[in-house]
Design an enzyme around this catalytic site. Structure first.
Site, PDB file in Angstrom:
ATOM      1  N   ASN A   1      60.978  -0.434  71.541  1.00  0.00           N
ATOM      2  CA  ASN A   1      60.055   0.423  72.312  1.00  0.00           C
ATOM      3  C   ASN A   1      59.042  -0.341  73.158  1.00  0.00           C
ATOM      4  O   ASN A   1      58.507   0.211  74.118  1.00  0.00           O
ATOM      5  CB  ASN A   1      59.346   1.413  71.382  1.00  0.00           C
ATOM      6  CG  ASN A   1      58.401   0.737  70.431  1.00  0.00           C
ATOM      7  OD1 ASN A   1      58.651  -0.372  69.979  1.00  0.00           O
ATOM      8  ND2 ASN A   1      57.308   1.400  70.126  1.00  0.00           N
TER       9      ASN A   1
ATOM     10  N   GLY B   1      58.896  -3.098  63.580  1.00  0.00           N
ATOM     11  CA  GLY B   1      59.926  -2.063  63.554  1.00  0.00           C
ATOM     12  C   GLY B   1      59.536  -0.981  62.565  1.00  0.00           C
ATOM     13  O   GLY B   1      58.345  -0.778  62.282  1.00  0.00           O
ATOM     14  N   SER B   2      60.533  -0.308  62.034  1.00  0.00           N
ATOM     15  CA  SER B   2      60.252   0.828  61.156  1.00  0.00           C
ATOM     16  C   SER B   2      59.728   0.360  59.795  1.00  0.00           C
ATOM     17  O   SER B   2      60.003  -0.770  59.363  1.00  0.00           O
ATOM     18  CB  SER B   2      61.538   1.630  60.945  1.00  0.00           C
ATOM     19  OG  SER B   2      62.516   0.784  60.362  1.00  0.00           O
TER      20      SER B   2
ATOM     21  N   GLY C   1      61.112  -2.745  57.694  1.00  0.00           N
ATOM     22  CA  GLY C   1      60.052  -3.739  57.525  1.00  0.00           C
ATOM     23  C   GLY C   1      59.741  -4.019  56.066  1.00  0.00           C
ATOM     24  O   GLY C   1      59.493  -5.156  55.666  1.00  0.00           O
TER      25      GLY C   1
ATOM     26  N   GLU D   1      48.426  -9.550  64.331  1.00  0.00           N
ATOM     27  CA  GLU D   1      49.017 -10.209  65.491  1.00  0.00           C
ATOM     28  C   GLU D   1      47.973 -10.365  66.586  1.00  0.00           C
ATOM     29  O   GLU D   1      46.919  -9.732  66.552  1.00  0.00           O
ATOM     30  CB  GLU D   1      50.145  -9.346  66.056  1.00  0.00           C
ATOM     31  CG  GLU D   1      51.251  -9.102  65.078  1.00  0.00           C
ATOM     32  CD  GLU D   1      52.498  -8.573  65.767  1.00  0.00           C
ATOM     33  OE1 GLU D   1      53.392  -9.364  66.037  1.00  0.00           O
ATOM     34  OE2 GLU D   1      52.559  -7.362  66.039  1.00  0.00           O
TER      35      GLU D   1
HETATM   36  P1  NAP Z   1      63.976  -0.760  63.361  1.00  0.00           P
HETATM   37  O1  NAP Z   1      65.186   0.083  63.321  1.00  0.00           O
HETATM   38  O2  NAP Z   1      63.244  -1.003  62.110  1.00  0.00           O
HETATM   39  O3  NAP Z   1      64.465  -2.162  64.005  1.00  0.00           O
HETATM   40  C1  NAP Z   1      63.552  -3.184  64.317  1.00  0.00           C
HETATM   41  C2  NAP Z   1      64.309  -4.500  64.413  1.00  0.00           C
HETATM   42  O4  NAP Z   1      64.811  -4.850  63.124  1.00  0.00           O
HETATM   43  C3  NAP Z   1      65.512  -4.458  65.350  1.00  0.00           C
HETATM   44  O5  NAP Z   1      65.651  -5.690  66.015  1.00  0.00           O
HETATM   45  C4  NAP Z   1      66.653  -4.260  64.379  1.00  0.00           C
HETATM   46  O6  NAP Z   1      67.915  -4.692  64.873  1.00  0.00           O
HETATM   47  C5  NAP Z   1      66.208  -5.126  63.229  1.00  0.00           C
HETATM   48  N1  NAP Z   1      66.842  -4.825  61.962  1.00  0.00           N
HETATM   49  C6  NAP Z   1      67.514  -3.701  61.601  1.00  0.00           C
HETATM   50  N2  NAP Z   1      67.971  -3.819  60.334  1.00  0.00           N
HETATM   51  C7  NAP Z   1      67.591  -5.040  59.889  1.00  0.00           C
HETATM   52  C8  NAP Z   1      67.760  -5.732  58.665  1.00  0.00           C
HETATM   53  N3  NAP Z   1      68.414  -5.192  57.634  1.00  0.00           N
HETATM   54  N4  NAP Z   1      67.232  -6.966  58.558  1.00  0.00           N
HETATM   55  C9  NAP Z   1      66.550  -7.521  59.576  1.00  0.00           C
HETATM   56  N5  NAP Z   1      66.364  -6.914  60.777  1.00  0.00           N
HETATM   57  C10 NAP Z   1      66.867  -5.679  60.921  1.00  0.00           C
HETATM   58  O7  NAP Z   1      62.914  -0.202  64.408  1.00  0.00           O
HETATM   59  P2  NAP Z   1      63.170   0.339  65.885  1.00  0.00           P
HETATM   60  O8  NAP Z   1      63.883   1.636  65.804  1.00  0.00           O
HETATM   61  O9  NAP Z   1      63.740  -0.754  66.730  1.00  0.00           O
HETATM   62  O10 NAP Z   1      61.671   0.569  66.409  1.00  0.00           O
HETATM   63  C11 NAP Z   1      60.938   1.717  66.161  1.00  0.00           C
HETATM   64  C12 NAP Z   1      59.991   1.515  64.999  1.00  0.00           C
HETATM   65  O11 NAP Z   1      59.163   0.394  65.265  1.00  0.00           O
HETATM   66  C13 NAP Z   1      59.050   2.672  64.784  1.00  0.00           C
HETATM   67  O12 NAP Z   1      58.951   2.938  63.406  1.00  0.00           O
HETATM   68  C14 NAP Z   1      57.716   2.155  65.315  1.00  0.00           C
HETATM   69  O13 NAP Z   1      56.579   2.751  64.769  1.00  0.00           O
HETATM   70  C15 NAP Z   1      57.811   0.717  64.981  1.00  0.00           C
HETATM   71  N6  NAP Z   1      56.910  -0.071  65.813  1.00  0.00           N
HETATM   72  C16 NAP Z   1      55.765  -0.566  65.237  1.00  0.00           C
HETATM   73  C17 NAP Z   1      54.870  -1.282  66.006  1.00  0.00           C
HETATM   74  C18 NAP Z   1      53.622  -1.855  65.398  1.00  0.00           C
HETATM   75  O14 NAP Z   1      53.060  -2.770  65.973  1.00  0.00           O
HETATM   76  N7  NAP Z   1      53.178  -1.370  64.250  1.00  0.00           N
HETATM   77  C19 NAP Z   1      55.117  -1.489  67.359  1.00  0.00           C
HETATM   78  C20 NAP Z   1      56.278  -0.968  67.914  1.00  0.00           C
HETATM   79  C21 NAP Z   1      57.173  -0.259  67.124  1.00  0.00           C
HETATM   80  P3  NAP Z   1      68.948  -3.622  65.509  1.00  0.00           P
HETATM   81  O15 NAP Z   1      68.269  -3.071  66.714  1.00  0.00           O
HETATM   82  O16 NAP Z   1      70.121  -4.467  65.846  1.00  0.00           O
HETATM   83  O17 NAP Z   1      69.217  -2.594  64.470  1.00  0.00           O
END
Ligand code: NAP
Length: 493
Positions: free
Chosen positions: A159, A235-236, A240, A471
């Site tokens: 995002n 990420g989620s 996380g 961060e």
């Molecule tokens: P996500 O599904 O958790 O994925 C984040 C990253 O982790 C992606 O690169 C993903 O790769 C990777 N990943 C997936 N499974 C993994 C595993 N088992 N081991 C290690 N890495 C793995 O999150 P998203 O859908 O990309 O992003 C949306 C989420 O991010 C939302 O929950 C949002 O709130 C959060 N977010 C938080 C912040 C903050 O600063 N707090 C900022 C932005 C977004 P793949 O894409 O290849 O699956």
């Protein structure tokens, strides 16, 4: 729709040990335009354990020289990379919009932000200072040094596909670490442009490595590899939490920024025009796909109905459409699965008894039918026990809840597992101050939207939104370095 005019497909490769390489399997995956599913923006290699391991080894080999490189030379590379990005601003921005769907004005600002982050951390490279302390032992010089950690893994979401990689990678490199970077599979091209800019800027081979492919295989290999000293993940909360557990178990340093359910509190004394503007910006900019997005608006009862009426009017007036059009405020959700999830939450909200006042349906008129557009939705009558008040939706949906008074509003704001961003709209300095003290969030805003961060300030959530390390700003330098204590007695002293 201008998205139709742009149809080139970029063929991207991994960056490992200073070379652009395909995957051993020869397999690729597609990066598609969420505003026009037929548009393949780029293809990327499907990496796995083999590529991720090779990347860690390349980073480990590059570490001794890079960690001893003069800080001004590390800074110079970051500055040149920023210049490369600035020089390609429109190309990078358009491809970013095509792959992620973020409206172009926001996407352009994010690319510029990435360049600014590189410039900011270039400035930090020569400032990695320690301290001197009086020693209790005569003749002993007691001081601390900041040393880089080694190889760090960077795993990012879709995002903020260029700003987040920039604010993780730039400080890591500035501090003398080497990096293995795995971008999100839904939008890897923007991060790829960042890696390309650093590569072109003269980063030595192996200092930054990029591997694309599934999170489990690529991310998992990085997290488990014993040579990786630290992991920075955004990420989620679901993923996380697993990353945190796996990394911490082998005593790697782990930073996780995760989900949010951010409240905007509107008190009875608020300027309602301002409150509505902040709610709309917080809930619907970036199509609501921000970790800091406003997803609950908590309104003191005396102004609840007036606020709600105006919020619905303002939401209905938003321009939803082609994200490449400069007038668009709300673009598509990132892919079909995300759209389905958002529509499912709208259904859940209805079933739970919340009142849908506008939006919440898929938009299919004309060119919109080629993508994953959802009309921005406002729910009223949301109660804290409802799933739409508790779970992160990550789309253009906001729920409004009445509060009896300030104390009730704070209690409602805190009634969540998350704690990323929280905002209050009020003319009362006393209430604003009390809110900053009592709300459970890593970022607190007053008369500002829940969204919006500045790279010089620490950023991160509390509770289920983030782990201890923040961060950006000086906090990033703390994460990417360790303190070494030195006691030195000159021979003969
Ligand atoms: P996500 O599904 O958790 O994925 C984040 C990253 O982790 C992606 O690169 C993903 O790769 C990777 N990943 C997936 N499974 C993994 C595993 N088992 N081991 C290690 N890495 C793995 O999150 P998203 O859908 O990309 O992003 C949306 C989420 O991010 C939302 O929950 C949002 O709130 C959060 N977010 C938080 C912040 C903050 O600063 N707090 C900022 C932005 C977004 P793949 O894409 O290849 O699956």
């Amino acid at each position: 729709m201008s998205a139709r005019a742009v149809q080139t497909t970029r063929e991207c490769l991994h960056l490992i040990g200073g070379r652009w390489v395909p995957s051993a399997s020869g397999q690729t995956f597609e990066d598609r335009n969420p505003a026009n599913a037929a548009d393949v923006v780029a293809t990327f290699p499907v990496g796995g354990r083999e590529e991720a391991t090779a990347a860690v080894e390349a980073a480990a080999a590059a570490y001794p020289a890079w960690s001893h490189e003069a800080p001004n030379r590390r800074a110079a590379v970051l500055l040149r990379a920023a210049a490369v990005l600035r020089g390609r601003l429109e190309e990078v921005t358009r491809d970013f919009v095509r792959e992620e769907g973020k409206p172009i004005t926001e996407a352009r600002a994010e690319v510029l932000r990435a360049a600014e982050v590189l410039e900011y951390f270039a400035g930090e490279a020569p400032r990695m200072s320690g301290e001197t302390l009086p020693s209790s032992r005569p003749g002993v010089f007691l001081y601390t040094l900041r040393r880089p950690l080694g190889v760090v893994g960077v795993i990012t979401p879709w995002n903020f596909p260029i700003a987040i990689p920039a604010w993780k990678i730039a400080p890591a490199l500035a501090c003398g670490n080497t990096v293995v970077f795995k971008p999100a599979s839904q939008a890897p091209l923007s991060g790829w442009y960042l890696a390309q800019a650093l590569h072109e800027a003269g980063l030595p081979a192996g200092v930054l490595n990029l591997v694309t492919g599934p999170g489990g295989a690529v991310g998992g290999t990085i997290i488990d590899h014993p040579a990786v000293r630290a992991i920075s993940f955004t990420g989620s909360t679901e993923i996380g939490t697993r990353v945190y557990q796996a990394g911490s178990q082998r005593t790697a340093r782990v930073q996780c920024e995760m989900g949010g359910k951010n409240p905007l509190v509107v008190l009875a004394d608020a300027d309602l025009d301002l409150a509505v503007r902040l709610a709309v910006e917080g809930a619907f900019s970036g199509t609501g796909q921000k970790c800091t997005a406003t997803s609950r608006v908590i309104v003191e009862r005396p102004v609840h109905d007036a606020f709600l009426r105006r919020l619905v009017e303002a939401t209905r007036a938003l321009v939803v459409g082609d994200p490449l059009d400069e007038r668009t405020f709300v673009g598509p959700t990132v892919d079909e699965a995300q759209m389905a999830k958002v529509l499912e939450y709208v259904e859940i909200g209805r079933r739970e008894g919340a009142e849908l006042l506008c939006g919440g349906t898929r938009l299919t008129e004309g060119d919109l039918g080629r993508g994953y557009f959802v009309a921005p939705a406002v729910f009223a009558g949301v109660r804290p026990e409802m799933r739409i008040a508790r779970e992160e939706i990550f789309g253009p949906v906001v729920g409004v809840m009445p509060a009896e008074d300030f104390d009730d509003a704070v209690a409602l704001a805190n009634q969540t597992q998350f704690g990323l961003s929280a905002s209050i709209v009020t003319g009362s300095l006393a209430r604003a101050h009390a809110f900053t003290e009592r709300v459970e969030a890593g970022l607190v805003m007053v008369n500002l939207p829940t969204v919006g961060v500045e790279y010089q300030a620490p950023f991160g959530g509390t509770k289920a939104s983030g782990t201890a390390f923040k961060e950006q700003g000086k906090a990033a330098v703390e994460f990417y370095t360790e303190t070494r204590t030195v006691a030195l007695r000159p021979a003969g002293a």
